[in-house]
Design a protein around this motif. Structure first.
Motif, PDB file in Angstrom:
ATOM      1  N   GLY A   1       0.806  -1.219   0.000  1.00 12.66           N
ATOM      2  CA  GLY A   1       0.000   0.000   0.000  1.00 12.66           C
ATOM      3  C   GLY A   1       0.839   1.270   0.000  1.00 12.66           C
ATOM      4  N   TRP A   2       2.115   1.156   0.312  1.00 11.32           N
ATOM      5  CA  TRP A   2       2.990   2.326   0.362  1.00 11.32           C
ATOM      6  C   TRP A   2       3.662   2.573  -0.974  1.00 11.32           C
ATOM      7  N   GLN A   3       3.426   1.744  -1.959  1.00 14.13           N
ATOM      8  CA  GLN A   3       4.072   1.925  -3.253  1.00 14.13           C
ATOM      9  C   GLN A   3       3.357   3.034  -4.000  1.00 14.13           C
ATOM     10  N   ARG A   4       3.770   4.249  -3.718  1.00 16.17           N
ATOM     11  CA  ARG A   4       3.124   5.414  -4.299  1.00 16.17           C
ATOM     12  C   ARG A   4       4.179   6.392  -4.776  1.00 16.17           C
ATOM     13  N   ALA A   5       3.786   7.250  -5.675  1.00 11.73           N
ATOM     14  CA  ALA A   5       4.686   8.297  -6.146  1.00 11.73           C
ATOM     15  C   ALA A   5       4.596   9.531  -5.261  1.00 11.73           C
ATOM     16  N   ARG A   6       3.686   9.539  -4.312  1.00 10.55           N
ATOM     17  CA  ARG A   6       3.501  10.693  -3.437  1.00 10.55           C
ATOM     18  C   ARG A   6       4.477  10.635  -2.260  1.00 10.55           C
ATOM     19  N   PRO A   7       4.851  11.800  -1.744  1.00 12.75           N
ATOM     20  CA  PRO A   7       5.699  11.818  -0.552  1.00 12.75           C
ATOM     21  C   PRO A   7       4.951  11.233   0.641  1.00 12.75           C
ATOM     22  N   GLY A   8       5.688  10.660   1.549  1.00 13.41           N
ATOM     23  CA  GLY A   8       5.092  10.101   2.754  1.00 13.41           C
ATOM     24  C   GLY A   8       5.955  10.394   3.962  1.00 13.41           C
ATOM     25  N   LEU A   9       5.338  10.345   5.112  1.00  4.86           N
ATOM     26  CA  LEU A   9       6.034  10.543   6.373  1.00  4.86           C
ATOM     27  C   LEU A   9       5.672   9.400   7.298  1.00  4.86           C
ATOM     28  N   GLY A  10       6.662   8.662   7.713  1.00  3.33           N
ATOM     29  CA  GLY A  10       6.446   7.589   8.687  1.00  3.33           C
ATOM     30  C   GLY A  10       7.049   8.010  10.008  1.00  3.33           C
ATOM     31  N   VAL A  11       6.252   7.989  11.056  1.00  7.55           N
ATOM     32  CA  VAL A  11       6.729   8.367  12.383  1.00  7.55           C
ATOM     33  C   VAL A  11       6.557   7.163  13.287  1.00  7.55           C
ATOM     34  N   GLY A  12       7.640   6.780  13.917  1.00  6.01           N
ATOM     35  CA  GLY A  12       7.601   5.659  14.845  1.00  6.01           C
ATOM     36  C   GLY A  12       8.064   6.089  16.221  1.00  6.01           C
ATOM     37  N   GLY A  13       7.629   5.349  17.190  1.00  5.92           N
ATOM     38  CA  GLY A  13       8.094   5.589  18.553  1.00  5.92           C
ATOM     39  C   GLY A  13       9.276   4.686  18.848  1.00  5.92           C
ATOM     40  N   GLY A  14      10.289   5.234  19.444  1.00  3.90           N
ATOM     41  CA  GLY A  14      11.471   4.460  19.771  1.00  3.90           C
ATOM     42  C   GLY A  14      11.191   3.295  20.702  1.00  3.90           C
ATOM     43  N   ASN A  15      10.127   3.404  21.489  1.00  2.00           N
ATOM     44  CA  ASN A  15       9.744   2.339  22.417  1.00  2.00           C
ATOM     45  C   ASN A  15       8.492   1.597  21.967  1.00  2.00           C
ATOM     46  N   ASP A  16       8.136   1.722  20.703  1.00  2.00           N
ATOM     47  CA  ASP A  16       6.928   1.075  20.175  1.00  2.00           C
ATOM     48  C   ASP A  16       7.129  -0.441  20.149  1.00  2.00           C
ATOM     49  N   GLN A  17       6.277  -1.159  20.848  1.00  2.00           N
ATOM     50  CA  GLN A  17       6.349  -2.609  20.882  1.00  2.00           C
ATOM     51  C   GLN A  17       5.380  -3.254  19.893  1.00  2.00           C
ATOM     52  N   VAL A  18       4.528  -2.443  19.244  1.00  3.02           N
ATOM     53  CA  VAL A  18       3.580  -2.951  18.252  1.00  3.02           C
ATOM     54  C   VAL A  18       4.184  -2.874  16.856  1.00  3.02           C
ATOM     55  N   MET A  19       4.704  -1.716  16.501  1.00  2.40           N
ATOM     56  CA  MET A  19       5.319  -1.494  15.186  1.00  2.40           C
ATOM     57  C   MET A  19       6.698  -0.895  15.434  1.00  2.40           C
ATOM     58  N   GLN A  20       7.653  -1.733  15.677  1.00  2.00           N
ATOM     59  CA  GLN A  20       8.992  -1.287  16.017  1.00  2.00           C
ATOM     60  C   GLN A  20       9.599  -0.494  14.859  1.00  2.00           C
ATOM     61  N   PRO A  21      10.485   0.476  15.173  1.00  2.00           N
ATOM     62  CA  PRO A  21      11.062   1.333  14.145  1.00  2.00           C
ATOM     63  C   PRO A  21      11.691   0.574  12.972  1.00  2.00           C
ATOM     64  N   VAL A  22      12.246  -0.588  13.220  1.00  2.00           N
ATOM     65  CA  VAL A  22      12.844  -1.356  12.122  1.00  2.00           C
ATOM     66  C   VAL A  22      11.797  -1.703  11.058  1.00  2.00           C
ATOM     67  N   TYR A  23      10.574  -1.951  11.464  1.00  2.00           N
ATOM     68  CA  TYR A  23       9.510  -2.269  10.508  1.00  2.00           C
ATOM     69  C   TYR A  23       9.008  -1.017   9.793  1.00  2.00           C
ATOM     70  N   VAL A  24       8.994   0.116  10.500  1.00  2.00           N
ATOM     71  CA  VAL A  24       8.605   1.375   9.856  1.00  2.00           C
ATOM     72  C   VAL A  24       9.610   1.692   8.750  1.00  2.00           C
ATOM     73  N   ARG A  25      10.889   1.502   9.043  1.00  2.00           N
ATOM     74  CA  ARG A  25      11.924   1.750   8.028  1.00  2.00           C
ATOM     75  C   ARG A  25      11.775   0.782   6.851  1.00  2.00           C
ATOM     76  N   HIS A  26      11.454  -0.460   7.154  1.00  2.00           N
ATOM     77  CA  HIS A  26      11.268  -1.454   6.090  1.00  2.00           C
ATOM     78  C   HIS A  26      10.126  -1.038   5.159  1.00  2.00           C
ATOM     79  N   LEU A  27       9.006  -0.649   5.726  1.00  2.00           N
ATOM     80  CA  LEU A  27       7.859  -0.249   4.912  1.00  2.00           C
ATOM     81  C   LEU A  27       8.177   0.995   4.092  1.00  2.00           C
ATOM     82  N   ALA A  28       8.982   1.885   4.637  1.00  2.00           N
ATOM     83  CA  ALA A  28       9.336   3.104   3.906  1.00  2.00           C
ATOM     84  C   ALA A  28      10.136   2.783   2.651  1.00  2.00           C
ATOM     85  N   GLY A  29      10.782   1.648   2.623  1.00  2.00           N
ATOM     86  CA  GLY A  29      11.549   1.257   1.447  1.00  2.00           C
ATOM     87  C   GLY A  29      10.688   1.042   0.219  1.00  2.00           C
ATOM     88  N   TYR A  30       9.395   0.935   0.389  1.00  2.00           N
ATOM     89  CA  TYR A  30       8.478   0.750  -0.734  1.00  2.00           C
ATOM     90  C   TYR A  30       8.064   2.064  -1.373  1.00  2.00           C
TER      91      TYR A  30
END
Length: 76
Positions: free
Chosen positions: A7-36
């Motif tokens: 769903g992130w494969q778009r030509a539009r700019p995006g902003l992903g914000v993660g919490g450093g202590n997020d136990q649901v969506m850890q920052p490593v996964y936010v970075r992974h999704l941003a790669g799309y």
């Protein structure tokens, strides 16, 4: 089940914000999704959990407001 981030494969700019202590969506996964996305900015708020808008609303605003202002600015 699909590939995470399709769903992130778009030509539009995006902003992903993660919490450093997020136990649901850890920052490593936010970075992974941003790669799309070709034009995607990632910010991690140290000390914030899964809901940075509740945990650190001022820090979140410091990230979101300038990002929105850049989008609204005409590009030269």
């Amino acid at each position: 089940a699909g590939v995470p981030g399709v769903g992130w494969q778009r030509a539009r700019p995006g902003l992903g914000v993660g919490g450093g202590n997020d136990q649901v969506m850890q920052p490593v996964y936010v970075r992974h999704l941003a790669g799309y996305a070709p034009d995607h900015q990632i910010e991690v708020l140290p000390g914030a959990g899964h809901l940075p808008m509740r945990d650190q609303p001022a820090a979140l605003a410091e990230v979101v407001i300038p990002w929105l202002q850049r989008l609204a600015s005409p590009r030269s």
